[in-house]
Structures are given as C-alpha cells and as structure tokens.
Design an enzyme around this catalytic site. Structure first.
Site, short mmCIF file in Angstrom:
data_model
loop_
_atom_site.label_atom_id
_atom_site.label_comp_id
_atom_site.label_asym_id
_atom_site.label_seq_id
_atom_site.Cartn_x
_atom_site.Cartn_y
_atom_site.Cartn_z
CE LYS A 171 -4.25 1.41 2.28
NZ LYS A 171 -4.97 1.74 1.06
N1 PMP Z 1 -7.49 -2.60 -2.81
C1 PMP Z 1 -6.93 -1.39 -2.77
C2 PMP Z 1 -6.21 -0.88 -3.97
C3 PMP Z 1 -7.04 -0.60 -1.61
O1 PMP Z 1 -6.50 0.61 -1.56
C4 PMP Z 1 -7.75 -1.11 -0.49
C5 PMP Z 1 -7.89 -0.27 0.74
N2 PMP Z 1 -6.82 -0.45 1.62
C6 PMP Z 1 -8.31 -2.38 -0.59
C7 PMP Z 1 -8.16 -3.11 -1.76
C8 PMP Z 1 -9.06 -2.98 0.56
O2 PMP Z 1 -8.18 -3.34 1.60
P1 PMP Z 1 -8.64 -3.34 3.12
O3 PMP Z 1 -9.81 -4.21 3.22
O4 PMP Z 1 -7.44 -3.89 3.84
O5 PMP Z 1 -8.94 -1.94 3.48
#
Ligand code: PMP
Length: 306
Positions: A159
């Site tokens: 991320k």
């Molecule tokens: N994909 C992307 C590209 C994201 O930015 C996020 C948000 N963090 C997610 C999926 C979902 O991840 P999470 O459930 O850990 O928030």
C-alpha cells in the site's frame, strides 16, 4: 472528501496539534510518492471505541515498508499503542485511522536510502466512503480504461503512496462519466479490484474473488469476508474472472476499510440488481463484528480503553 479537524496528530513519537503537523516542501515523498500507508477504522462498541484488526493493518504497513527498503523505527505494538493513545487524546468514539511512513526531508533524487523515515498517524471521523445509499442499495460501477498495476512494475501488494496515482486516474475517469466506482482489469483481461476496494462476485451459488496473483491488495476486509463466508458454509473461491463473467454475476460487491461491504448494483450499465442474499448475509455479519456484538469475532476488535 473533506477532512474534519480534530485536536492532535501523532508525529514521530509526539502528539502535536493538528495545525502543526507539517512537513518541509522538499520532503522526498512529496516529490516521488516514496511512502507507505494504511487505512484503518475504529468503531463505537458497548465497550468503547475499538479498532478493527489494528495489529493486522500495522503488520501490513511493515510489509509494505519492507518492499520499499524502508525500516519503520517503531514496532507494531508501539504503533498500536500510539494509535489507541491518539484516539483517546482526540476523544473519538469512532474514526478513520491513517498511519503513514514516508521518506522525509534531506535527500533528493532516486537513491533515497539516506533520507530520514518519518512516521505519523492521523485520525478523524469519516463516514462510509461510497455513501450510506451505496451500502444499502449498491453502487454503479464501470470498468476503467486505466489498467491495474502488475507485478512487473509497482507491486499491487504494497500500500504505497505513489501507486495511488493509478487509482486516482481510474476513479476520476468513472466518476466524471457518472459512476460511483471503477473496476480495474489487468493485462490478461481479468478483473482485479476497485480503486480502493477488493471485489467479489456470486455466480450460481458460488462466491469468487480474484487471487493475489491477479494483482490486488491483500485486503483485510477481503480476508475477513472470506472467513465469514467459510463459516457460513460457502467458502470463497479465489479465481480469475473476466468483465463478462462479472456482468453475468447474480451478485457482486466491493470490500474495503473505507468502503466496508458495498453491493454493486450495475456493471457497465448492465443491471446486477439490488443486493442479493449472500451479500446481505455477509454485510450483516460484518456489521455485527464491527459494532462489537459478535462474540465469535471479538478477537478482531482491539479496544482503545484496554
Ligand atoms: N485494494 C486497494 C487498492 C485498496 O487501496 C484497499 C484499501 N486499503 C483495498 C483493496 C481494501 O483493503 P482493506 O480491506 O485492507 O482496506
């Protein structure tokens, strides 16, 4: 979405006033996107505010940092403590939490290893990202012409700040065309995710989501939904699927910390429909978990006042 101000931000080990949480113009990350971050939520529960899977998010932050040769000078427990202290200091019952680790001021150019690593955590009250209507009735989604990141370039598995330029292009494209969220497709024509959410579809009773190898973030909501589905007796199958298969789905939904579990009502102007039974059931369990009313999943809540 605008940011409601609160009192304090945690920066490099100190609580500072909101207005004083500043960086220099020549901060490396501002120029090159050289940072990693997390999005986490704390919810109001009968036992006070609780952070959903705080440790798991902070561990992912450490994994993202590793990919970019960054060593975070705080351990996961230290950052968890800091997050809880910050929520207390701001007297918040529920909030969005944004930890960020970035290359700071002192170096320019593309060999940044000597730049300081700055660490900050901000919290603020934030409504659901795709809106309450979206959660209830579903959103209109459109496949973006912007391709997903692939494993040969910026890894979708971290991320990292800079990679969101790709998501921003896709989001602007579809919102300007009148849709609420984008669907990203990879090099092979397979569906990957939204711009800030993972994606699931239900077809002939089975639940499917793209595998990590398709080029997705290993979402923590995704993992939670997979656990919920398995315990419901309908384990999610990780499988590549195409835009056409998604259009033919009986149900589809996004998952993410900011968005939560959001039904997809339409894909590329084809109706999927009002949220179906599988989506509703998963939403229901997810809601119980985050509101602190599910004993089975209570271990996912890290209580601020503990
Ligand atoms: N994909 C992307 C590209 C994201 O930015 C996020 C948000 N963090 C997610 C999926 C979902 O991840 P999470 O459930 O850990 O928030």
């Amino acid at each position: 979405m605008s940011i409601p101000e609160v009192k304090k931000i945690w920066m490099n080990g100190q609580l500072v006033d909101w207005a004083d949480a500043k960086v220099h113009l020549l901060t490396h990350a501002l120029h090159y996107g050289s940072g990693v971050f997390e999005g986490i939520r704390a919810y109001a529960t009968p036992r006070g505010p609780a952070v959903f899977r705080l440790t798991d998010h902070l561990e992912r932050l450490h994994r993202s940092a590793k990919l970019y040769y960054m060593e975070i000078p705080y351990t996961t427990p230290e950052m968890a403590r800091a997050t809880k202290d910050l929520i207390k200091a701001n007297e918040l019952e529920h909030c969005y939490i944004r930890p960020i680790v970035f290359r700071g001021y002192g170096e320019m150019g593309l060999y940044p290893l000597a730049a300081p690593i700055d660490v900050a955590i901000a919290v603020w009250p934030w409504g659901t990202y795709l809106g309450d209507e979206g959660i209830k009735h579903g959103v209109r989604a459109k496949v973006s012409s912007i391709q997903s990141l692939d494993h040969h370039s910026i890894s979708p598995l971290a991320k990292a700040c800079g990679q969101y330029l790709n998501s921003i292009l896709a989001k602007i494209e579809v919102v300007k065309s009148g849709y609420e969220e984008a669907i990203m497709i990879n090099d092979h024509g397979h569906v990957t995710q939204g711009t800030g959410e993972n994606i699931f579809m239900v077809r002939r009773g089975g639940i499917f989501t793209p595998p990590i190898s398709a080029g997705i973030l290993d979402g923590i909501t995704r993992e939670t939904v997979m656990e919920i589905a398995e315990k419901m007796g309908n384990a999610v199958v990780e499988k590549d699927f195409t835009r056409a298969e998604l259009i033919h789905a009986d149900e589809a939904f996004y998952t993410g910390t900011a968005a939560e579990v959001v039904p997809i009502r339409e894909v590329d102007d084809r109706l999927i429909g009002e949220p179906g039974p599988v989506t509703r059931q998963i939403q229901g369990v997810f809601h119980e978990i985050i509101t602190g009313t599910s004993e089975q999943y209570d271990h996912y809540l890290e209580y601020v006042n503990d």
